[in-house]
Design a protein around this motif. Structure first.
Motif, PDB file in Angstrom:
ATOM      1  N   UNK A   1       1.676  -5.263   7.623  1.00 41.55           N
ATOM      2  CA  UNK A   1       0.230  -5.877   7.421  1.00 41.55           C
ATOM      3  C   UNK A   1      -0.614  -5.111   6.655  1.00 41.55           C
ATOM      4  N   UNK A   2      -0.767  -3.851   6.737  1.00 42.21           N
ATOM      5  CA  UNK A   2      -1.626  -3.162   6.034  1.00 42.21           C
ATOM      6  C   UNK A   2      -1.159  -2.808   4.470  1.00 42.21           C
ATOM      7  N   UNK A   3       0.226  -2.762   4.214  1.00 42.52           N
ATOM      8  CA  UNK A   3       0.629  -2.689   2.985  1.00 42.52           C
ATOM      9  C   UNK A   3       0.497  -4.033   2.277  1.00 42.52           C
ATOM     10  N   UNK A   4       0.653  -5.100   2.884  1.00 43.02           N
ATOM     11  CA  UNK A   4       0.763  -6.181   2.174  1.00 43.02           C
ATOM     12  C   UNK A   4      -0.596  -6.536   1.839  1.00 43.02           C
ATOM     13  N   UNK A   5      -1.528  -6.226   2.732  1.00 42.41           N
ATOM     14  CA  UNK A   5      -3.068  -6.473   2.447  1.00 42.41           C
ATOM     15  C   UNK A   5      -3.537  -5.634   1.277  1.00 42.41           C
ATOM     16  N   UNK A   6      -3.180  -4.520   1.258  1.00 42.73           N
ATOM     17  CA  UNK A   6      -3.425  -3.738   0.253  1.00 42.73           C
ATOM     18  C   UNK A   6      -3.052  -3.879  -1.100  1.00 42.73           C
ATOM     19  N   UNK A   7      -1.757  -4.002  -1.343  1.00 37.66           N
ATOM     20  CA  UNK A   7      -0.916  -3.997  -2.614  1.00 37.66           C
ATOM     21  C   UNK A   7      -0.651  -5.615  -3.024  1.00 37.66           C
ATOM     22  N   UNK A   8      -0.995  -6.487  -2.207  1.00 40.23           N
ATOM     23  CA  UNK A   8      -0.825  -7.964  -2.551  1.00 40.23           C
ATOM     24  C   UNK A   8      -2.036  -8.804  -2.197  1.00 40.23           C
ATOM     25  N   UNK A   9      -2.505  -8.812  -1.196  1.00 42.40           N
ATOM     26  CA  UNK A   9      -3.436 -10.039  -0.783  1.00 42.40           C
ATOM     27  C   UNK A   9      -4.854  -9.507  -1.475  1.00 42.40           C
ATOM     28  N   UNK A  10      -5.090  -8.348  -1.207  1.00 41.09           N
ATOM     29  CA  UNK A  10      -6.626  -7.857  -1.819  1.00 41.09           C
ATOM     30  C   UNK A  10      -6.677  -7.840  -3.473  1.00 41.09           C
ATOM     31  N   UNK A  11      -5.458  -7.706  -4.148  1.00 42.94           N
ATOM     32  CA  UNK A  11      -5.500  -7.749  -5.568  1.00 42.94           C
ATOM     33  C   UNK A  11      -5.615  -9.037  -6.023  1.00 42.94           C
TER      34      UNK A  11
END
Length: 365
Positions: free
Chosen positions: A132-142
């Motif tokens: 969850x953390x990795x996808x949010x930081x590297x995919x969702x947020x950008x």
């Protein structure tokens, strides 16, 4: 809004109505511009649907997502840290197994196995939290930032281009009443906005590298999660196979009924317990003295397959055995899944399985 601004808006509305209702033709934009504008529209629609779909993929339960969002919002307002994360399904299942494995106890192979499985599921849940953390930081947020900044600016610029185009077409249509300087000035503004929007769209649509980086980061995060989950579950599978082998190699234990201990607070003359013999007769149990423990000889009935009637039963068909609640019936066989064969008081017949409690089971075939 100033008076001149209001007049300009009225002019744009007039031109739009003229084009929509009266069939008037406005200034045509070139094909490259229109193609890029269509691509930007598709890109905007993609992000509008992709971002919430990704959140649903990571956290499927909408109620938990909404509750977590509210709690995090309240925590930010209060200046507190982030609240606990999304309750992963693996974690909830693991908690259930760990709880009941403690109730069963480690002496049971099944209880120990439940502890292993519950702990492994907790590890899988932790790996999913990392996902969850990795996808949010590297995919969702950008992508969210791209939607809220660059794409938002482009859409705003396209709206400005359309407005200035309407303003120019209105003044051109009424050029006999509008000074040529104003028409030229409006044309210059329209071209400037068009070139700016065209440049921004070109940069967005040609920058595939950044979008591919974000997509690759999503796949890498998924790969890391599945790799960690696979490693954890593979180790768990090996442990369970070892436990299964150990349980299979244990010597078989046979059930041996214990003697029944009876305490009597009355004298023999006032209380005389008895048990039912194999032929249905009542056999007395001798008492030594009041208050002393006495043993009912289990070999009278419990040395052979038998059951105790939980309810009274009156036969509906020939071949069924009648009995009363509390009778001990000798089991002689099994007719099918619903009927035993039994004997009571010299009578034999079929005994319904749901009416009795087996004391000594029939031997395995």
């Amino acid at each position: 809004m100033s008076v001149s601004g209001m007049k300009k808006q009225l002019h744009k509305a007039s031109q739009l109505l003229n084009e929509r209702l009266m069939g008037g033709e406005g200034t045509k934009l070139d094909e490259d511009f229109l193609k890029m504008e269509k691509s930007v529209t598709v890109f905007h629609a993609l992000l509008t649907e992709l971002l919430p779909r990704t959140a649903e993929f990571l956290q499927p339960n909408p109620a938990h997502r909404a509750r977590l969002s509210v709690l995090n919002g309240v925590s930010r307002m209060r200046g507190q840290g982030r609240v606990s994360g999304y309750p992963q399904t693996e974690s909830m299942l693991g908690d259930c197994m760990l709880h009941y494995s403690q109730e069963i106890g480690p002496a049971s192979e099944f209880g120990g196995a439940m502890t292993d499985v519950g702990g492994a599921l907790q590890q899988v849940a932790q790996a999913r939290d990392v996902l969850d953390v990795n996808v949010k930081r590297s995919f969702i947020d950008p992508l969210q930032d791209l939607q809220n900044t660059e794409l938002k600016d482009i859409r705003h610029q396209l709206k400005k281009v359309n407005g200035r185009r309407l303003d120019f077409d209105y003044k051109r249509r009424r050029r006999d009443k509008v000074p040529s300087e104003d028409v030229q000035k409006t044309w210059d503004k329209f071209i400037t906005s068009k070139e700016l929007a065209e440049r921004q769209m070109f940069v967005l649509l040609q920058n595939d590298v950044d979008q591919l980086v974000h997509l690759a980061a999503l796949v890498a995060a998924l790969l890391d999660f599945h790799r960690d989950a696979h490693r954890t579950l593979l180790g768990l599978h090996g442990n369970l196979q070892a436990r299964l082998t150990a349980a299979s190699n244990k010597p078989e234990r046979r059930f041996r009924p214990k003697k029944i201990r009876i305490r009597s607070e009355h004298s023999v003359g006032f209380y005389q317990p008895s048990v039912t013999g194999p032929s249905g007769e009542q056999l007395p149990v001798l008492l030594s003295r009041p208050g002393s423990p006495v043993h009912a000889d289990s070999q009278l009935v419990l040395d052979q397959p038998c059951c105790r009637a939980m309810y009274s039963f009156l036969p509906d068909r020939e071949g069924e055995l009648s009995f009363s609640e509390g009778d001990v019936i000798v089991l002689t066989g099994r007719a099918d899944a619903h009927w035993y064969e039994g004997e009571l008081g010299g009578r034999s017949g079929l005994v319904p399985v749901s009416y009795v409690d087996v004391l000594v089971p029939l031997p395995l075939p």
